[in-house]
Design a protein around this motif. Sequence first.
Motif, short mmCIF file in Angstrom:
data_model
loop_
_atom_site.label_atom_id
_atom_site.label_comp_id
_atom_site.label_asym_id
_atom_site.label_seq_id
_atom_site.Cartn_x
_atom_site.Cartn_y
_atom_site.Cartn_z
N LEU A 47 6.38 3.58 7.63
CA LEU A 47 5.77 2.35 8.14
C LEU A 47 6.85 1.30 8.30
O LEU A 47 7.32 0.70 7.32
N LEU A 78 1.57 -2.35 1.11
CA LEU A 78 1.57 -1.10 1.87
C LEU A 78 2.93 -0.41 1.88
O LEU A 78 3.08 0.67 2.44
N ALA A 80 5.59 -1.42 3.45
CA ALA A 80 6.18 -1.47 4.79
C ALA A 80 7.61 -2.00 4.77
O ALA A 80 7.94 -2.90 4.00
N LYS A 296 -2.62 -2.50 8.26
CA LYS A 296 -3.33 -1.57 7.38
C LYS A 296 -4.11 -0.55 8.20
O LYS A 296 -4.12 0.65 7.88
N GLN A 299 -1.75 1.98 9.69
CA GLN A 299 -1.35 2.95 8.68
C GLN A 299 -2.45 3.99 8.46
O GLN A 299 -2.17 5.16 8.18
#
Length: 351
Positions: A47, A78, A80, A296, A299
Amino acid sequence: MLGKRFSRMAVGTVAGVMLMAAAACGGDTGGGTTASEAPAGEAEGTLKVGLAFDIGGRGDKSFNDAAYAGLEKAKTELGAEIKELSPASDGSNRGDLLRQLADAGYNPIIGVGFAYGEDIKKTAEEYPDIQFAVVDSASNAPNVTGLLFAEEQGSYLAGVAAATKAESGHVGFVGGVENDLIKKFQAGFEAGVKSVKSDAKIDVKYLTPDGDFSGFKAPDKGKVAAEKMFQDGADIVYHAAGDSGLGVFQAAAAAKKKAIGVDSDQRQTVKETDLQGVIMTSMLKRVDVGVFEFIKAFQGGAKGGTDITYDLKVDGVGLSTTGGEIDDIKDELDAAKKDIVEGKITVPSKP
């Protein structure tokens, strides 16, 4: 409730159902959706999220900073890898920023601001395997998600608050650039004011004409505009002018009057302590939520080609309550919000 965090539990639950359903049928939901109905597909690999700011860049204590908050949350929650870029002062290199991020392997990529609309469309066509999102502009390609907001609804509540608190019945609105987007703020604000005081006086001033985006980064112009309104008798001035809003706050402090911020909770984001107290409330435009939820959803497998709208129904817009200055009119604000959500009030998007 006004001023509370976006209801991620409800949104996340419905979004999860949508993702699973979309995956089961090939990932195409089609059409526009609300914030709680993001479309789905498949996303693979590390990501790496790229974000290109609007004019003013990070540190504007408003629109861009709200977007960055969503990006930073994606990094924290997350995992990222993130990259942010800011445009030239005239915004002429927006397309170059998008291509830099694409060439560096970032996917998805987010353009902050309606001015990215055409550049996003062109870049999305050049990089069909990359997912893009654009804040304040509709989807214009199969791999582009439009993140839209009901600014007029949040501004209506700001108008209700201003009219209820302004003893003189005289308020003002300062817009950064005279375009259709900022006119949504004006239209909602005026409607909210008039709903409380039909004979209220509302001063309106735009800092630059449509196409000249310097109005979002001109605190001196914002100060001059607000000074004139306060001198003419306005008690409260609401701004939708980006970084230029700092000048509005400065004018309010000098006049010992009040102002209404925009996008972020500016009573918290403005660092100058002498200005924080003049900010009665801020019209929250949850760009941070829109950016984070898009990342999100990506993902989780989301694809573009749709618009996601953040309105009062999902608390995508609202009012901040920091400082407690609108706590005493909570009932009036809640009633107005309820009428808008239930469709009893249709807020205009044009003055």
